[in-house]
Structures are given as structure tokens and as C-alpha cells.
Design a protein around this motif. Structure first.
Motif, short mmCIF file in Angstrom:
data_model
loop_
_atom_site.label_atom_id
_atom_site.label_comp_id
_atom_site.label_asym_id
_atom_site.label_seq_id
_atom_site.Cartn_x
_atom_site.Cartn_y
_atom_site.Cartn_z
N PHE A 677 0.83 -1.22 0.00
CA PHE A 677 0.00 0.00 0.00
C PHE A 677 0.86 1.26 0.00
O PHE A 677 0.58 2.21 -0.73
CB PHE A 677 -0.93 0.01 1.22
CG PHE A 677 -2.05 -0.99 1.13
CD1 PHE A 677 -2.87 -1.04 0.02
CD2 PHE A 677 -2.31 -1.87 2.17
CE1 PHE A 677 -3.91 -1.95 -0.07
CE2 PHE A 677 -3.34 -2.79 2.09
CZ PHE A 677 -4.15 -2.82 0.97
N ASN A 678 1.91 1.27 0.83
CA ASN A 678 2.72 2.47 0.97
C ASN A 678 3.49 2.79 -0.31
O ASN A 678 3.57 3.95 -0.73
CB ASN A 678 3.69 2.32 2.14
CG ASN A 678 4.53 3.56 2.37
OD1 ASN A 678 3.99 4.63 2.67
ND2 ASN A 678 5.83 3.44 2.22
N ALA A 679 4.08 1.75 -0.93
CA ALA A 679 4.87 1.99 -2.15
C ALA A 679 4.00 2.54 -3.28
O ALA A 679 4.40 3.47 -3.99
CB ALA A 679 5.54 0.69 -2.58
N GLN A 680 2.79 1.96 -3.43
CA GLN A 680 1.92 2.42 -4.51
C GLN A 680 1.42 3.84 -4.23
O GLN A 680 1.35 4.68 -5.15
CB GLN A 680 0.73 1.46 -4.68
CG GLN A 680 0.02 1.58 -6.01
CD GLN A 680 0.87 1.09 -7.17
OE1 GLN A 680 1.90 0.45 -6.98
NE2 GLN A 680 0.44 1.41 -8.39
N ALA A 681 1.11 4.13 -2.97
CA ALA A 681 0.65 5.49 -2.60
C ALA A 681 1.77 6.50 -2.83
O ALA A 681 1.53 7.61 -3.31
CB ALA A 681 0.21 5.49 -1.14
N TRP A 682 3.01 6.13 -2.49
CA TRP A 682 4.14 7.05 -2.68
C TRP A 682 4.39 7.31 -4.16
O TRP A 682 4.70 8.44 -4.55
CB TRP A 682 5.39 6.49 -2.02
CG TRP A 682 6.58 7.40 -2.20
CD1 TRP A 682 7.61 7.23 -3.06
CD2 TRP A 682 6.80 8.64 -1.53
NE1 TRP A 682 8.50 8.27 -2.97
CE2 TRP A 682 8.02 9.17 -2.03
CE3 TRP A 682 6.10 9.36 -0.56
CZ2 TRP A 682 8.55 10.37 -1.58
CZ3 TRP A 682 6.64 10.56 -0.11
CH2 TRP A 682 7.84 11.07 -0.62
N ALA A 696 -4.90 7.12 -3.00
CA ALA A 696 -3.64 6.82 -2.31
C ALA A 696 -3.76 7.05 -0.81
O ALA A 696 -3.19 6.31 -0.01
CB ALA A 696 -2.52 7.69 -2.90
N ILE A 697 -4.50 8.10 -0.41
CA ILE A 697 -4.71 8.37 1.02
C ILE A 697 -5.42 7.18 1.68
O ILE A 697 -5.08 6.76 2.79
CB ILE A 697 -5.52 9.67 1.21
CG1 ILE A 697 -4.62 10.89 0.89
CG2 ILE A 697 -6.08 9.77 2.63
CD1 ILE A 697 -5.36 12.21 0.88
N LYS A 698 -6.40 6.64 1.00
CA LYS A 698 -7.15 5.48 1.51
C LYS A 698 -6.19 4.31 1.78
O LYS A 698 -6.26 3.68 2.84
CB LYS A 698 -8.21 5.10 0.48
CG LYS A 698 -9.02 3.87 0.81
CD LYS A 698 -10.04 3.58 -0.29
CE LYS A 698 -9.33 3.17 -1.59
NZ LYS A 698 -10.31 2.75 -2.63
N TRP A 699 -5.29 4.05 0.84
CA TRP A 699 -4.31 2.96 1.03
C TRP A 699 -3.34 3.29 2.16
O TRP A 699 -3.02 2.42 2.98
CB TRP A 699 -3.51 2.74 -0.25
CG TRP A 699 -4.32 2.41 -1.46
CD1 TRP A 699 -5.55 1.83 -1.51
CD2 TRP A 699 -3.93 2.64 -2.82
NE1 TRP A 699 -5.97 1.69 -2.80
CE2 TRP A 699 -4.99 2.18 -3.64
CE3 TRP A 699 -2.82 3.20 -3.43
CZ2 TRP A 699 -4.96 2.25 -5.02
CZ3 TRP A 699 -2.77 3.26 -4.81
CH2 TRP A 699 -3.84 2.80 -5.61
N SER A 700 -2.86 4.54 2.18
CA SER A 700 -1.86 4.94 3.16
C SER A 700 -2.43 4.89 4.58
O SER A 700 -1.74 4.48 5.52
CB SER A 700 -1.35 6.35 2.85
OG SER A 700 -0.32 6.71 3.72
N GLU A 701 -3.69 5.26 4.73
CA GLU A 701 -4.31 5.21 6.06
C GLU A 701 -4.38 3.78 6.59
O GLU A 701 -4.07 3.52 7.76
CB GLU A 701 -5.71 5.82 5.99
CG GLU A 701 -5.70 7.34 5.89
CD GLU A 701 -7.09 7.93 5.69
OE1 GLU A 701 -7.26 9.14 5.97
OE2 GLU A 701 -8.00 7.19 5.24
N VAL A 702 -4.77 2.86 5.73
CA VAL A 702 -4.85 1.47 6.20
C VAL A 702 -3.46 0.88 6.43
O VAL A 702 -3.27 0.05 7.32
CB VAL A 702 -5.69 0.61 5.22
CG1 VAL A 702 -4.88 0.21 3.99
CG2 VAL A 702 -6.20 -0.65 5.90
N THR A 716 4.58 9.26 4.03
CA THR A 716 3.72 9.20 2.84
C THR A 716 2.35 9.79 3.13
O THR A 716 1.83 10.61 2.34
CB THR A 716 3.57 7.73 2.38
OG1 THR A 716 4.85 7.21 2.08
CG2 THR A 716 2.69 7.64 1.14
N LEU A 717 1.75 9.39 4.25
CA LEU A 717 0.41 9.88 4.59
C LEU A 717 0.43 11.37 4.87
O LEU A 717 -0.46 12.13 4.41
CB LEU A 717 -0.12 9.12 5.81
CG LEU A 717 -1.53 9.48 6.28
CD1 LEU A 717 -2.54 9.25 5.15
CD2 LEU A 717 -1.92 8.68 7.52
#
Length: 760
Positions: A677-682, A696-702, A716-717
Motif C-alpha cells: 500500500f505504501n509503495a503504490q501510494a508514494w 492513495a490516502i485510503k491505502w496509506s491510512e490502512v 507518505t500519509l
């Protein structure tokens, strides 16, 4: 004992520091891991070094060892930027002894070979010397009760390697080497390694109950211990001493040291017959020695788990005596392995000494004088040796497991040849035979002499004593023909050859038969998995010169994916296929392979390993593409739904480990999800794909819920929050990322620059 005293001293200090210390304490001292200390409310304490669960099955006890742990403990440290180098930090317990049994293997890609070398060879010798000198200074400071500046004390030594797919740490042992595989995510730049060196972790206990006198026999496989219930013990009424004290270096005038007490020439010394003492109550094994070859062949046909070993030496007048000594030696060794009673694992041969009446048989089968011959249940000679009986005895005593494996492999080769060359073999029978035997015969362990199955030694006629059918007994040219080309220096094994062309034709025949009729055959699925994965080492039969490799491989994969039964088998199949097609982005049929890769996600029920692999495939072409983002959305929906998040993660964790060759721990599994999640959001943030920021925020939060207090995920978040105008939240998150980075002693410069930018 010193370690136990150390723990007790610590416990006394704890008593002085607080009013109540009731509870359980576990030692973390090196080499004493797992020692437990219990303080009871009644003012008593207990120290234990071994614990776990047990089950009673009939008169046996099965123990589980709570101290079982991985041999190595790894921590992954992520980097903000991708690096071609990975730093590995290691804290050796003792360089000269511990590193002698530690090895490290590097696998550059998922499909490449593993390159091993001793772990100590990765380090610079000067770094090792500096480390040891530093360790010595620390030890001296502890000894002298000097204060140590822990911030300046370096307890790790490091080396760098190029970025790789996986590391294989090996704890080598003469009995059972432990191999631990660790897949290294792309965002990991530093790997921190700690050794687990608790001797308790390697203990394996079994027990026996003697109900008559309440005695438990407990053993780790070496020396049994006897225990009796405390309630059943009759305690003598011992006299208590009038006084009791202790004194260091106690002595008395004229006291001799120990060496002066022993007079080695004292003829009155009592000699204990240790051989008798050991063997008095030991099980004594006696192997079966046959009276005639005919009877021996009939018996081995009935007892299919054993082999017949024949000594053929008619000219030696001492043959009988030597043969009896040889068998007695075998029996003695087997008896030592059967100290608790008969065990068929060590009873693998019947024996026979050839007589003059057998001479014609051995001459017709081209067996030399002074040979040891091994015959299987089908009455076929599968191995011979011209070594002395003493040499063969050493093989049976010290390398018998290798010999048994070679005999089984040889029989597999013969069985495969029979089924392939026999035109009457049905398609289902041939498929079953190929699946059972092909994986053994076509590996680098086999050498193929220029012989065929027709030269096998068939003994049915000899068993029937039909003198008129001697010509039907095929002369075993294979044994003699292979001597010059293949010799283990111990035994020469029967060799058979099935040509690559013939085997390829047979494989193609059965594939076209089942594929054209759309029939799923599980044996064929197993064969094809071996073909596409390269497990059939010598050659891949479906390859040809007209670039048909891809087409045939794709046909095989499409057939394999017809398997639609047990979920765990499907998951395992998906991982095999995934490993095969993971690096085909430059392949002429890459689009087809990509489509297959994508289909594996659903086939494996959204397995994290499969999804990650396909995601990397998409990101190699274009980072943060819509196709890649949809995959992350898919896994997000797998975890975030009407069920609790961690319940879903636990289901994924159990499912993934159920089919994995190397199990991963819970923390590492969570780390993999966070990385996804973090790599894709970044990537979305870094490429400024504003339309996908909320996604991306949705992924980063989880990801920050799954793995708390990770400065990289928080960064990232925080930056995504700031990018969409959520400034106060961004500053709060980024402040935490900076603080954590400093606390973890990793570079915080980029985090601080981002925070300063938010505060402007």
C-alpha cells in the motif's frame, strides 16, 4: 550454572526495588534464552529451562517445545529512495565458532540459482578484527564494573550486497541443517540480523510411560532419563546436620590434588566390562541369513521393503568366516540403533553367501568373483560392488541412507523404462508412471549408460528352477558396461536409458490425449508443473528449435489451470506458475503471459505473493498505472470490508503460509502488506497523479493501521494529507514521522524538510 546465578542475582535486586514481583520472567541473556523464573505469592520461586504442551498417546508422550524459534531474527529497515545496494548488519555471538556453521545464500531473481558461501566470507577481515577488539574492551569494562557509553558502542558489523530477491540463511548441522528463506521487499535498504543461539531450541523430547511404577522415560534421542512421580517416592528420614556453612577454597593440611590419587599401574584396580554393561538389557537384532538363492529370492519377493545382499566369492576358503563377521557387524550396528526395540528402518537387507551351485547364474549375469550383489523384490540385480566386505560394512554402518536412496532411484529408473518401452502400457498407466518416476530418473544424480531395459536381470526362471529356459535369463550387460563410465567407488548401480526423443513423444501423446478430450488428469498436471518449473533438470521436453517454446509452455499452463479442486493446491499451483512467468516482460508473448499472471490472482484467491508479483510486472512498464492501481484496490477490498481488518489479514496470513515453501511470521506478513500500500501510494504522490490522491490516502491510512509507528508510511500519509489541503493533520503526522525517525536512528533529513515546508 553461572548463568542461573546471574538470573537469581537479578531477581534479588528486583525484590529490593519493589514490593511485589510475583509472576513469570524469561532470560534474555545470550546462550540462556528460554530459561524461566517464577515468583510465587507464597514467597517461593522456581527456575525452569524447558516447557511446552504435551499429548499422551497410548503409552507414549509427544512433547511440543515452546523454545523452538527461528535460527535467525531479521528486521527490515525501509528506505525512502530505492537503492541498488542493501546493507546487512550482524551481531555475532562469537565470530570464530558461531560463523563456522552459518551460511548465506543469495538469489538475485525469483527464478535464478541460489549462490551460497560461508557467512564469514562476506565480511572484511579488518572489520572483524576491529569488532572483536571492541567486544573485548566491552567485556573488560563489564568485568571491572566500568561505565559504558552505549550510544558509542557498536555491537554490529556490516557488509553490503547488490539488491536481490531473497536471502537464504543456513544453520548447518551434521544431522539436520536449517534453511530459512527471506524475501526482501524492494523498499528495504538495511537488514538487521540477530542469531538465535538457545540450545533449548534444538531439543526434541519423546517419552514413555511405565504404568506399573509411575516412571517416565524421557530422552532427546541420545541418553534416556528416568523420572518418578514425587508422590510415589519414599523419602528416607535423613538426619539434619547440626550446623551448615560454606567456605571458599576449602582444604586441610597435606591435602593432595586429584592427580596424586591415581596410580595407573595399580593392578588391583577394578575393571568394569563396559560392553557387557551397555548391552546387558539392550535389544539384540539378528538379520535373516538365507540358506539358498532360490529361497532367498522367494522371501525377498514377499518382503518388498527389503533388499537381498549376496556375497559371491567361491574361491576364497575364508569366505564363510568373513561373511559371518560381516553379518554380525551389521547386526551389532543395527542393535545399537534399536535400543528401545525392533525398528524396521534399520532392517533393510537379507543376506546370502553364494555357493558353487550358484556359479552358473553369476557367470551368465557377468558378475565378477569377490562381488557384493544387491537384488530387489522383482529379482533384478540393481547394484554390485567389488569392494572388500570391510569396505561394504563401513558403507552400511555410516552411509546406508545414501545407499538406500540410490537403490530406490535405480528402481524408479527401471520402472519408468518399463512403462515407456512397453507398447501395451495404457495412457493412464503411463501417465501415472511418468509422474511417479520421471522426477527421479531425469536429474543430475543419474548417469545413463548405452543400455536398455532389455538387459535387466530377470530371475523368474531361476526362481522356478527351469533349467531349459536359461536362454530367457537376460545377461546383465548394464552393470559391466557402466563400470568404466560411472563408478561411485563403492557400488555400481544398474543403468537404463530412455532417449529424450522417446520420452518427449510419450509426454506429447498423453498431453494431446487428455487436452483434446478436455479431461483433467492430476498426474499430468504434476508432470507439466515439473516441466515448466525446471524441476526436471536434465532437459525440458517441450522446447524445440522453431521458437515454439512459448506456445507449448502456454498450452501447458492453460491445461494446468483447469485444476479446480482443493483451494490450497490451487494456491500452490499459482505460485509455481507465477515463478515461471514473473520475468517475461520482454518476452515476445509478454501480453499473453501478463494475462495469465493476472488470472492467477483470482485463481489463488487474491494471494499476496501473487498479487505483489503482478503489481511489479505492471510497475516495471509504468509506475502507478491504472492497471496497477486497480490491483491495489482489489487487495484493499479483500482486507477492508464488513469484517474486522485484522480478522481478514489473519485469514490471508494463514492461507498464504499453508502453501508456502518457507513460512513467514506475522510481523513480516504485515510488513509486506504495508509495503504494498505504501509503495503504490508514494508512487502516486511522487508522480503527482492528483486524480488518484484520495485513492492513495485510503491505502496509506490502512497501511498505518496495519503497521503502526513506521516513519516511512507516516511520511507518505503526511505528504498526501498536505497535498490535498489537510494541513493540520499533515503537520501532526509528519511531526510524528520525524520523531520516530530520530528515535530509530535513521536519516530524518527528508522528513524534516517536508515538515518545515508544511509549516511555512
Amino acid at each position: 550454572m553461572k548463568k542461573l546465578l546471574f538470573i537469581i542475582i537479578c531477581a534479588v535486586q528486583l525484590i529490593q526495588a519493589q514490593n511485589t514481583i510475583v509472576g513469570e520472567y524469561v532470560s534474555t541473556t545470550k546462550n540462556s534464552n528460554g530459561i524461566k523464573l517464577f515468583f510465587q505469592e507464597d514467597g517461593t520461586y522456581q527456575i525452569t529451562v524447558f516447557s511446552g504442551k504435551y499429548k499422551v498417546i497410548n503409552d507414549s508422550i509427544v512433547f511440543e517445545n515452546d523454545n523452538k524459534q527461528n535460527s535467525y531474527h531479521l528486521l527490515f529497515e525501509n528506505g525512502k529512495k530505492y537503492s541498488e545496494k542493501i546493507t546487512i548488519k550482524v551481531e555475532p555471538i562469537n565470530y570464530y565458532s558461531i560463523f563456522q556453521s552459518d551460511y548465506l545464500g543469495i538469489q538475485k531473481t525469483e527464478t535464478s540459482e541460489i549462490e551460497y558461501q560461508p557467512l564469514k566470507d562476506y565480511f572484511n577481515k579488518n572489520d572483524i578484527e576491529n569488532y572483536l577488539q571492541n567486544a573485548y574492551k566491552i567485556a573488560e569494562a563489564v568485568k571491572e564494573n566500568d561505565e559504558i557509553n552505549t550510544e558509542k558502542t557498536e555491537t554490529k558489523i556490516t557488509f553490503e550486497i547488490d539488491r536481490i530477491h531473497a536471502l537464504y540463511f543456513v544453520k548447518k548441522s551434521d544431522y539436520n541443517s536449517v534453511i530459512e528463506k527471506y524475501i526482501v521487499p524492494r523498499n528495504v535498504n538495511v537488514i538487521d540480523v540477530t542469531f538465535e543461539n538457545s540450545y533449548l531450541a534444538n531439543l526434541n523430547l519423546t517419552g514413555k510411560i511405565n504404568k506399573a511404577n509411575n516412571v517416565l522415560f524421557l530422552t532427546d534421542g541420545k541418553s534416556p532419563l528416568n523420572f518418578t512421580k514425587k508422590s510415589a517416592l519414599i523419602q528416607p528420614n535423613y538426619i539434619s546436620p547440626t550446623t551448615k556453612s560454606s567456605e571458599k577454597n576449602w582444604s586441610y593440611p597435606g591435602m593432595k590434588n586429584n592427580e596424586e590419587y591415581y596410580d595407573y599401574d595399580d593392578s588391583t584396580a577394578v575393571v568394569v566390562d563396559t560392553a557387557y554393561a551397555v548391552s546387558e538389557n539392550r535389544y539384540e537384532f539378528k538379520s535373516k541369513v538365507e540358506n539358498s538363492l532360490k529361497e532367498a529370492l522367494l522371501n525377498i519377493k514377499k518382503d518388498t521393503a527389503k533388499y537381498l545382499m549376496v556375497y559371491y566369492n567361491l574361491k576364497d576358503q575364508r569366505a564363510s568366516k568373513n561373511f559371518n563377521t560381516f553379518v554380525n557387524n551389521y547386526d551389532e550396528n543395527a542393535s545399537y540403533n534399536m535400543y528401545e526395540g525392533y525398528n524396521s528402518e534399520y532392517d533393510t537387507y537379507n543376506f546370502y553367501l553364494a555357493t558353487n551351485s550358484d556359479e552358473a547364474f553369476f557367470k551368465k549375469n557377468n558378475i565378477k568373483e569377490k562381488s557384493v550383489v544387491i537384488i530387489n523384490k522383482d529379482g533384478k540385480i540393481i547394484a554390485t560392488s567389488t569392494k572388500s566386505l570391510d569396505d561394504v560394512a563401513n558403507i552400511l554402518n555410516y552411509d546406508n541412507s545414501f545407499l538406500i536412496n540410490k537403490l530406490k532411484e535405480t528402481e524408479n529408473a527401471m520402472a519408468l523404462s518399463n512403462s515407456v518401452t512397453n507398447k501395451k502400457t495404457s495412457i493412464p498407466e503411463l501417465t501415472k508412471s511418468l509422474n511417479k518416476n520421471y522426477k527421479d530418473i531425469y536429474t543430475e544424480r543419474f548417469y545413463f549408460a548405452n543400455t536398455t531395459i532389455d538387459t535387466a536381470v530377470v530371475m523368474d526362471d531361476y526362481q522356478n528352477n527351469d533349467e531349459n529356459n536359461d536362454e530367457k535369463i537376460a545377461v546383465d550387460q548394464a552393470v559391466e558396461a557402466a563400470v568404466a563410465a560411472y563408478d561411485t567407488n563403492d557400488f555400481t548401480f544398474y543403468k537404463t536409458e530412455v532417449s529424450e526423443k522417446l520420452l518427449a513423444e510419450k509426454l506429447n501423446t498423453i498431453f494431446e490425449y487428455y487436452n483434446s478430450k478436455n479431461i483433467l488428469n492430476e498426474n499430468l498436471v504434476a508432470i507439466l508443473l515439473g516441466e515448466i518449473s525446471g524441476n526436471h533438470i536434465s532437459f525440458d521436453l517441450f522446447k524445440n528449435e522453431n521458437n515454439g517454446y512459448n506456445k507449448q509452455e502456454i498450452k501447458y499452463i492453460n491445461y494446468i489451470l483447469k485444476y479446480n479442486k482443493e483451494a490450497n493446491i490451487k494456491n500452490k499451483i499459482a505460485k509455481v506458475i507465477n515463478n515461471v512467468i514473473a520475468y517475461k516482460s520482454e518476452n515476445p508473448d509478454s501480453a499473453t503471459y501478463t494475462a495469465i499472471a493476472h488470472s492467477l490472482i483470482a485463481y489463488s484467491d487474491n494471494d499476496l505473493t501473487i498479487l505483489n508479483s503482478v503489481l511489479n510486472l505492471y510497475n516495471q512498464k509504468e509506475k502507478a498505472s491504472e492497471a496497477a492501481n486497480q490491483l491495489v484496490d482489489l487487495y484493499y477490498s479483500t482486507l477492508v470490508n464488513n469484517k474486522p481488518l485484522f480478522e481478514n489479514i489473519d485469514e490471508q496470513y494463514i492461507k498464504s503460509n499453508a502453501t508456502a515453501d518457507y513460512k513467514t511470521d506475522w510481523i513480516s506478513f504485515k510488513n509486506q502488506i504495508n509495503s504494498l500500500f505504501n509503495a503504490q501510494a508514494w508512487d502516486i504522490f511522487e508522480l503527482n497523479k492528483t486524480k488518484d490522491f484520495e485513492r492513495a490516502i485510503k491505502w496509506s491510512e490502512v497501511s498505518n493501521i496495519i503497521e503502526k509507528e513506521n516513519p516511512y508510511s507516516l511520511d507518505t500519509l503526511g505528504q498526501l494529507y498536505f497535498a490535498v489541503g489537510r494541513k493540520s493533520e499533515a503537520i501532526m503526522i509528519q511531526t510524528k514521522a520525524v520523531a520516530l525517525a530520530k528515535e530509530m536512528k535513521i536519516s530524518s533529513e527528508e522528513f524534516e524538510n517536508a515538515l518545515n515546508n508544511m509549516k511555512k
